[in-house]
Motif scaffolding. Structure first.
Motif, PDB file in Angstrom:
ATOM      1  N   SER A 306       0.810  -1.221   0.000  1.00 50.17           N
ATOM      2  CA  SER A 306       0.000   0.000   0.000  1.00 50.17           C
ATOM      3  C   SER A 306       0.837   1.261   0.000  1.00 50.17           C
ATOM      4  O   SER A 306       0.348   2.330  -0.376  1.00 50.17           O
ATOM      5  N   SER A 307       2.087   1.183   0.419  1.00 49.55           N
ATOM      6  CA  SER A 307       2.995   2.328   0.377  1.00 49.55           C
ATOM      7  C   SER A 307       4.431   1.808   0.371  1.00 49.55           C
ATOM      8  O   SER A 307       4.690   0.643   0.703  1.00 49.55           O
ATOM      9  N   ALA A 308       5.364   2.688   0.024  1.00 50.55           N
ATOM     10  CA  ALA A 308       6.757   2.271  -0.145  1.00 50.55           C
ATOM     11  C   ALA A 308       7.404   1.846   1.164  1.00 50.55           C
ATOM     12  O   ALA A 308       8.418   1.127   1.147  1.00 50.55           O
ATOM     13  N   ASP A 309       6.854   2.272   2.307  1.00 45.93           N
ATOM     14  CA  ASP A 309       7.432   1.893   3.596  1.00 45.93           C
ATOM     15  C   ASP A 309       6.769   0.661   4.203  1.00 45.93           C
ATOM     16  O   ASP A 309       7.076   0.277   5.332  1.00 45.93           O
ATOM     17  N   GLN A 310       5.850   0.028   3.460  1.00 46.46           N
ATOM     18  CA  GLN A 310       5.190  -1.180   3.932  1.00 46.46           C
ATOM     19  C   GLN A 310       5.850  -2.422   3.334  1.00 46.46           C
ATOM     20  O   GLN A 310       6.413  -2.370   2.237  1.00 46.46           O
ATOM     21  N   PRO A 311       5.790  -3.551   4.040  1.00 51.39           N
ATOM     22  CA  PRO A 311       6.357  -4.779   3.471  1.00 51.39           C
ATOM     23  C   PRO A 311       5.547  -5.259   2.267  1.00 51.39           C
ATOM     24  O   PRO A 311       4.339  -4.996   2.161  1.00 51.39           O
ATOM     25  N   LYS A 312       6.202  -5.961   1.377  1.00 47.48           N
ATOM     26  CA  LYS A 312       5.522  -6.511   0.208  1.00 47.48           C
ATOM     27  C   LYS A 312       4.603  -7.650   0.628  1.00 47.48           C
ATOM     28  O   LYS A 312       4.980  -8.501   1.437  1.00 47.48           O
ATOM     29  N   ARG A 313       3.411  -7.652   0.068  1.00 48.69           N
ATOM     30  CA  ARG A 313       2.436  -8.718   0.317  1.00 48.69           C
ATOM     31  C   ARG A 313       2.401  -9.607  -0.914  1.00 48.69           C
ATOM     32  O   ARG A 313       2.156  -9.131  -2.036  1.00 48.69           O
ATOM     33  N   MET A 314       2.593 -10.881  -0.717  1.00 49.03           N
ATOM     34  CA  MET A 314       2.697 -11.788  -1.846  1.00 49.03           C
ATOM     35  C   MET A 314       1.318 -12.088  -2.441  1.00 49.03           C
ATOM     36  O   MET A 314       0.318 -12.214  -1.721  1.00 49.03           O
ATOM     37  N   VAL A 315       1.291 -12.176  -3.745  1.00 46.34           N
ATOM     38  CA  VAL A 315       0.098 -12.553  -4.500  1.00 46.34           C
ATOM     39  C   VAL A 315       0.403 -13.884  -5.186  1.00 46.34           C
ATOM     40  O   VAL A 315       1.409 -13.998  -5.897  1.00 46.34           O
ATOM     41  N   THR A 316      -0.464 -14.863  -4.982  1.00 48.67           N
ATOM     42  CA  THR A 316      -0.219 -16.199  -5.531  1.00 48.67           C
ATOM     43  C   THR A 316      -1.476 -16.728  -6.201  1.00 48.67           C
ATOM     44  O   THR A 316      -2.519 -16.874  -5.546  1.00 48.67           O
TER      45      THR A 316
END
Length: 329
Positions: A306-316
């Motif tokens: 959601s923003s550059a300072d948030q961790p990446k959420r994986m999409v599978t």
């Protein structure tokens, strides 16, 4: 970033459009109230006013899409059902008809859109408490579905259009789905699936083209477009909120849309790879109008945030569609 609440109207008291991205539903899109420099006369609006109402239904086994389109001088619809288990297009039809009589697209996403001609009937209708229904009956396909409410607000986006005037769209988050699809092969239960809708309404250019991607489950979803509307409608649904995304890039083989697609946004908030399982295609040439259209169905894998300072959420293996569409209308 999260988005401000949607205004009741997208046109201010001074006749100027309220361009931007918002969370929530608009009450209407009355482009006749526009003031200069966006105003156009009634004849011009009659030929350039384009509206469509699109619904996608997705389960582990089947993917269906239904659309009603009002081009101003003609109305049309299409629907298809795709079996994801064996990659078979179970039903695929389209039908033309007169606007206002055959095709009626709602004045806003919370209204009712219908198409009725010969043996074809489609009804897309808002119910109450954020719920919707879709009814379709044609010689090839029958759908009876209800969906909603969503756990996140819809996107409302409005912006200028080059060689046209203005455009606005409402895109929903993923919504819980129930109902059934009936085909020659048998019946498909939609319970446990996910639905989403795209309502679009604008004064568009004679020549319009776009690339599009959309996919949802009940926790995460996205809408991406590159073309006539720029990045105005690019959005991510995550954790019950809708977030703005930057301009999107689509890297794919136009001559082979069933090859893998690579899609990313300039703000480094999304990177996805799309693997098609099949596609709906339709090319039309009506002399005064023409279109080239392909909508692959498949799965997205990659990451979002959601923003550059948030961790990446994986999409599978997230089920959805891409689209390559060019129209002269």
């Amino acid at each position: 970033m999260t988005l401000p609440a949607a205004p009741a109207s997208l046109i201010g008291a001074d006749g100027q459009p309220l361009f931007g991205r918002y969370a929530g539903m608009a009450g209407g899109f009355d482009w006749s109230a526009l003031a200069a420099p966006h105003a156009r006369n009634a004849l011009w609006r009659g030929f350039h006013h384009k509206r469509w109402h699109y619904v996608a239904l997705s389960t582990e086994q089947v993917f269906c899409a239904v659309a009603i389109v009002d081009l101003g001088w003609i109305g049309t619809c299409f629907a298809y059902a795709f079996d994801r288990d064996d990659g078979d297009m179970l039903a695929n039809f389209s039908q033309d008809g007169l606007p206002l009589t055959a095709a009626r697209v709602a004045a806003h996403a919370g209204g009712r859109s219908t198409f009725k001609v010969k043996q074809t009937y489609i009804n897309i209708e808002a119910l109450d408490a954020g719920r919707y229904k879709l009814e379709l009956d044609c010689p090839y396909l029958v759908i009876d579905a209800e969906f909603g409410p969503a756990s996140a607000p819809p996107l409302l986006a409005s912006g200028p259009v080059k060689n046209g005037s203005v455009h606005a769209t409402q895109k929903s988050a993923g919504m819980p789905l129930s109902g059934e699809v009936k085909l020659w092969r048998g019946e498909y239960d939609l319970a446990g699936g996910v639905a989403s809708f795209d309502y679009s309404n604008g004064l568009l250019a004679r020549n319009t083209a776009w690339r599009w991607a959309s996919a949802h489950n009940l926790e995460l979803g996205f809408n991406l477009q590159a073309g006539y509307f720029g990045g105005h409608e690019n959005a991510l649904w995550l954790d019950g909120q809708v977030h703005a995304l930057g301009p999107a890039h689509f890297i794919y083989d136009q001559a082979d849309p069933l090859a893998r697609w690579h899609i990313f946004t300039e703000d480094d908030l999304l990177e996805l790879f799309f693997t098609p399982e099949g596609a709906r295609r339709q090319d039309k040439n009506l002399v005064v109008a023409a279109s080239r259209y392909v909508q692959p169905i498949g799965t997205f894998t990659g990451w979002v945030r959601s923003s550059a300072d948030q961790p990446k959420r994986m999409v599978t293996q997230l089920v959805g569609v891409t689209e390559d569409h060019t129209s002269r209308w």
